[in-house]
Enzyme design. Structure first.
Site, PDB file in Angstrom:
ATOM      1  CG  ASP A  31       3.434 -23.460   8.545  1.00  0.00           C
ATOM      2  OD1 ASP A  31       4.193 -24.421   8.736  1.00  0.00           O
ATOM      3  OD2 ASP A  31       2.654 -23.392   7.564  1.00  0.00           O
ATOM      4  CG  ASN A  32       2.007 -20.248   3.948  1.00  0.00           C
ATOM      5  OD1 ASN A  32       2.213 -21.420   4.223  1.00  0.00           O
ATOM      6  ND2 ASN A  32       2.185 -19.769   2.726  1.00  0.00           N
ATOM      7  N   GLY A  36       1.345 -27.099   5.767  1.00  0.00           N
ATOM      8  CA  GLY A  36       1.366 -27.445   7.186  1.00  0.00           C
ATOM      9  C   GLY A  36      -0.057 -27.428   7.722  1.00  0.00           C
ATOM     10  CE1 TYR A 149      10.994 -29.066  -3.180  1.00  0.00           C
ATOM     11  CE2 TYR A 149      12.239 -31.106  -3.457  1.00  0.00           C
ATOM     12  CZ  TYR A 149      11.688 -30.138  -2.639  1.00  0.00           C
ATOM     13  OH  TYR A 149      11.846 -30.222  -1.280  1.00  0.00           O
TER      14      TYR A 149
END
Ligand code: UDP
Length: 335
Positions: A31-32, A36, A149
């Site tokens: 995860d960057n 998150g 999106y």
């Protein structure tokens, strides 16, 4: 079994990691921390079967190594939330399309099973309720950025299914409907955490539009148990599934319910869409999944109703606000 979750420090990813550990399997996450938060996985860090890497999935050698290590990949890393999409469309399109491309390309080299998380947004403004997997997508024009999106997720689905058809890469596509639960942040516009926090602070509850639009909210625990069963079912490969709940509630009634449950003195503010998002913003009036396909395959049945779901979320936010909570200051930063 060894699992990799891209976007594993996100709200859904962190619950999924927990679910995997609970069934005694091993999990790696990458995860960057763009949306998150490290706080989402704080409680998992000491677990011997939990491994985490804070990096981007665009670090190709690293991702290749992680994919090599694992048997099954959950691709959850994405730019999510309508507000984020309206504010940063370039990032949304690039992260969602290029991110899925790289995951599928690397998984394809090793023939690892991939579950790609898609979204009910792909149904667009279709009004054939409930939405079934084979229904048409009804999307708005390209000048309205919110549709980027839905389009990016539709491309992800096309690409996933193409990898299955052309290269026999085992893929499963899951279209997630509004999934909610503890640790979901209101920062990216999601309605339930926003209303819960507004109500608990006795601040105005911001209902966009008339509030007559509806959604079906499902508990993250139901969704992750469905995802885990799907990815392990041989007949799910090469298929698209709706996952969520079919229990509908209007946004206005959601606001009333949360206000009542929190015994809040908040007033309800009705805010025009163009003020909340952008000029000409188009909302979906109803979004109800047809769950027949997933029910028939894995006997999927949501177990939590809206009252149970909201009680849990309100309890979570109350816990964060309690002066005795040691984690308070840390967690506040992620809200
Ligand atoms: N919404 C609202 N007030 C808020 C945030 C969202 O009325 O503070 C509405 C939003 O316009 C939509 C619904 O709640 O009609 C669900 O929004 P969310 O962003 O949670 O999910 P979506 O279903 O739009 O992806």
């Amino acid at each position: 079994m060894k699992y990799l979750i891209t976007g594993g420090a996100g709200f859904i990813g962190s619950h999924l990691a927990e679910g995997i550990l609970n069934q005694n399997d091993e999990v790696w996450i990458i995860d960057n921390l763009s949306t998150g938060s490290i706080n989402n996985i704080e409680h998992l860090k000491s677990h011997t079967k939990f491994h985490y890497t804070i990096d981007t999935i665009f670090n190709e050698p690293l991702l290749a190594e992680l994919i090599d290590t694992c048997d099954i990949i959950f691709h959850l890393a994405a730019a999510v939330g309508v507000r984020l999409i309206v504010e940063s469309p370039v990032n949304t399109i690039e992260t969602n399309i290029a991110g899925t491309e790289i995951v599928l390309k690397l998984a394809g080299k090793k023939k690892k099973t991939v579950l790609v998380a898609s979204s009910s947004e792909v149904y667009g403004k279709g009004n054939k309720i409930p939405f079934s997997e084979d229904d048409d997508m009804v999307l708005g024009p390209t000048v309205k950025s919110r549709w980027s999106y839905a389009c990016s997720k539709a491309i992800d689905e096309f690409l996933s299914l193409a990898y299955w058809r052309e290269k026999k890469l085992p893929v499963v596509v899951a279209r997630l409907f509004n999934t909610v639960g503890p640790r979901q942040s209101g920062r990216y516009g999601m309605v339930v955490p926003r209303f819960a926090q507004q109500a608990l602070k006795n601040e105005p509850i911001t209902v966009y539009g008339t509030g007559k639009q509806s959604r079906c909210f499902s508990d993250v625990s139901d969704v992750i148990s469905g995802l885990l069963r799907l990815v392990n079912h041989p007949k799910a490969i090469g298929e698209v599934f709706n996952i969520g709940s079919a229990d509908e509630i209007t946004i206005e009634n959601l606001a009333f319910k949360i206000k009542e449950k929190t015994r809040s003195s908040s007033k309800i503010d009705y805010i025009p869409y163009e003020q909340a998002y952008e000029t000409g913003f188009e909302d979906m009036q109803r979004r109800v999944p047809d769950l027949t396909k997933i029910r028939q395959l894995i006997n999927y049945q949501p177990t939590q109703n809206i009252d149970q779901i909201l009680d849990k979320i309100i309890g979570y936010f109350r816990g964060l606000e309690s002066p005795n909570s040691v984690m308070k200051s840390l967690r506040d930063k992620s809200q």
